[in-house]
Design an enzyme around this catalytic site. Structure first.
Site, PDB file in Angstrom:
ATOM      1  N   LYS A  99       0.902  -1.185   0.095  1.00  0.00           N
ATOM      2  CA  LYS A  99       0.132  -0.035   0.051  1.00  0.00           C
ATOM      3  C   LYS A  99       0.945   1.258   0.090  1.00  0.00           C
ATOM      4  O   LYS A  99       2.143   1.287   0.400  1.00  0.00           O
ATOM      5  CB  LYS A  99      -0.997   0.071   1.095  1.00  0.00           C
ATOM      6  CG  LYS A  99      -0.188  -0.058   2.491  1.00  0.00           C
ATOM      7  CD  LYS A  99       0.099   1.362   3.158  1.00  0.00           C
ATOM      8  CE  LYS A  99       0.560   1.223   4.436  1.00  0.00           C
ATOM      9  NZ  LYS A  99       1.658   2.226   4.761  1.00  0.00           N
TER      10      LYS A  99
ATOM     11  N   ASP B  68      -2.544  -1.697  10.052  1.00  0.00           N
ATOM     12  CA  ASP B  68      -2.686  -1.664   8.513  1.00  0.00           C
ATOM     13  C   ASP B  68      -3.069  -2.936   8.044  1.00  0.00           C
ATOM     14  O   ASP B  68      -3.398  -3.195   6.819  1.00  0.00           O
ATOM     15  CB  ASP B  68      -1.153  -1.562   7.821  1.00  0.00           C
ATOM     16  CG  ASP B  68      -0.851  -0.073   8.049  1.00  0.00           C
ATOM     17  OD1 ASP B  68      -1.515   0.946   8.050  1.00  0.00           O
ATOM     18  OD2 ASP B  68       0.539   0.077   7.880  1.00  0.00           O
TER      19      ASP B  68
HETATM   20  O1  C5P Z   1      -0.385  -1.741  14.629  1.00  0.00           O
HETATM   21  P1  C5P Z   1       0.990  -1.894  13.949  1.00  0.00           P
HETATM   22  O2  C5P Z   1       1.635  -3.013  14.908  1.00  0.00           O
HETATM   23  O3  C5P Z   1       1.247  -1.822  12.774  1.00  0.00           O
HETATM   24  O4  C5P Z   1       1.685  -0.456  14.676  1.00  0.00           O
HETATM   25  C1  C5P Z   1       3.178  -0.359  14.707  1.00  0.00           C
HETATM   26  C2  C5P Z   1       3.487   0.759  15.403  1.00  0.00           C
HETATM   27  O5  C5P Z   1       3.368   2.094  14.845  1.00  0.00           O
HETATM   28  C3  C5P Z   1       2.637   0.901  16.951  1.00  0.00           C
HETATM   29  O6  C5P Z   1       3.115   0.167  18.074  1.00  0.00           O
HETATM   30  C4  C5P Z   1       2.745   2.572  17.072  1.00  0.00           C
HETATM   31  O7  C5P Z   1       4.089   2.582  17.640  1.00  0.00           O
HETATM   32  C5  C5P Z   1       2.721   3.048  15.572  1.00  0.00           C
HETATM   33  N1  C5P Z   1       1.300   3.500  15.116  1.00  0.00           N
HETATM   34  C6  C5P Z   1       0.971   4.484  15.844  1.00  0.00           C
HETATM   35  N2  C5P Z   1      -0.172   4.966  15.410  1.00  0.00           N
HETATM   36  C7  C5P Z   1      -0.932   4.263  14.557  1.00  0.00           C
HETATM   37  C8  C5P Z   1      -0.224   3.163  13.949  1.00  0.00           C
HETATM   38  C9  C5P Z   1       0.892   2.733  14.313  1.00  0.00           C
HETATM   39  O8  C5P Z   1       1.480   5.221  16.841  1.00  0.00           O
HETATM   40  N3  C5P Z   1      -2.021   4.783  14.195  1.00  0.00           N
END
Ligand code: C5P
Length: 310
Positions: free
Chosen positions: A14, A142
């Protein structure tokens, strides 16, 4: 009913056409987002085989950097399905990667989404999107978009999705970096830069300009509206990205931005010919570790028919 022994699912990378980052929620550590995702034609293929025990192997781009244990999102996805659904069990997982690892293009999330859809098919669960999307959200912010594909607006952590009305096909040039960026680090860098300036993050919102441009299929207007709040933080952590961005601008790209938390840079080209020109310029100047062209939007995670040519 016949159950297959193995299922392969393809999931796309993406690009965030817009990414607005609001304040960080102290309780969860996540930032409130308003983003517009587009799935593009760069794929990982994930195969699940029925097995007595879990196992995972990875091949392709960046394979050496991908965990092959229970922390891998594809493994987590398959075991989440097995825990929640009787009749589902352990699997042997193989991942063929083309999406860069830690590249800001949701490569890990694509693998998680692909494994969810593959498990659903392998075990004949027929969960459908209404069940798969909440499971996807448990795996990462994501992952739901990787299941859905196309073009969509994401709010909340980026996991609350509404498909966007979008016309046309977009031509992208992707400049990969030889070093990845950690998503939490890039969000933390943005918080640091904002604190340094004494800036308060406002309520994130996608722009009317981008939504109107997508509705009209107006690529130049889409290029002009592209924006990423994380770009400054990604460039601060990897300053050479500024040179890569400049090459696209010199070539007259309709737009160029860091994809998600980076370091991949996505340039929007007017057509295939300009995409080729931008790709050649990036390669000639040696500002990217690898350059790829892609088009979008493309569908979300979907089963590959083993009888058809892939
Ligand atoms: O959800 P995912 O594991 O992909 O997110 C990775 C990291 O990215 C999270 O631990 C956070 O630090 C950051 N993040 C965030 N806000 C979001 C998505 C991700 O701060 N909306």
């Amino acid at each position: 009913m016949h159950r297959p022994d193995a299922v392969t699912v393809r999931a796309a990378a993406k690009i965030n056409l817009e990414l607005h980052v609001g304040p960080r929620d102290r309780a969860t550590g996540y930032h409130e987002l308003a983003t517009v995702f587009q799935a593009v034609s760069l794929y990982d293929d994930v195969t699940l085989h029925r097995a007595d025990d879990y196992a995972l192997a990875v091949s392709g781009r960046g394979a050496g950097e991908v965990p092959t244990d229970a922390t891998n999102l594809a493994w987590r996805a398959a075991s989440l399905v097995a825990r929640q659904h009787e009749g589902a069990g352990p699997v042997d997982i193989t991942i063929a990667k083309d999406i860069p690892v830690a590249g800001g293009m949701a490569g890990g999330s694509a693998d998680g989404a692909a494994a969810l859809v593959a498990a659903d098919t392998l075990w004949r669960l027929d969960l459908g999107r209404e069940w798969l999307l909440p499971l996807a959200a448990e795996l990462g912010a994501d992952v739901p978009f990787s299941v859905l594909g196309g073009t969509a607006v994401g709010t909340g952590r980026g996991d609350e999705l509404v498909p966007a009305m979008a016309r046309g096909t977009y031509h992208w040039v992707l400049a990969f970096s030889d070093e990845g960026l950690s998503t939490p680090r890039v969000f933390a860098e943005l918080d640091r830069l904002r604190a340094e300036r004494g800036e308060e993050a406002g309520e994130p919102q996608v722009s009317q300009a981008l939504m109107a441009a997508l509705l009209a299929g107006d690529a130049p207007a889409v290029g002009a509206a592209m924006h990423n709040d994380l770009q400054e933080a990604a460039v601060s952590l990897q300053p050479s990205l500024a040179e890569t961005l400049a090459v696209g601008e010199e070539c007259g790209a309709l737009g160029g931005l860091v994809s998600g938390s980076g370091p991949t840079i996505a340039f929007l080209a007017a057509d295939n010919e300009q995409a080729l020109d931008i790709a050649v310029a990036l390669t000639a100047k040696g500002v990217a570790a690898d350059v790829r062209r892609a088009t979008g939007p493309v569908p979300g995670a979907h089963v590959l028919d083993p009888l058809k040519e892939q």
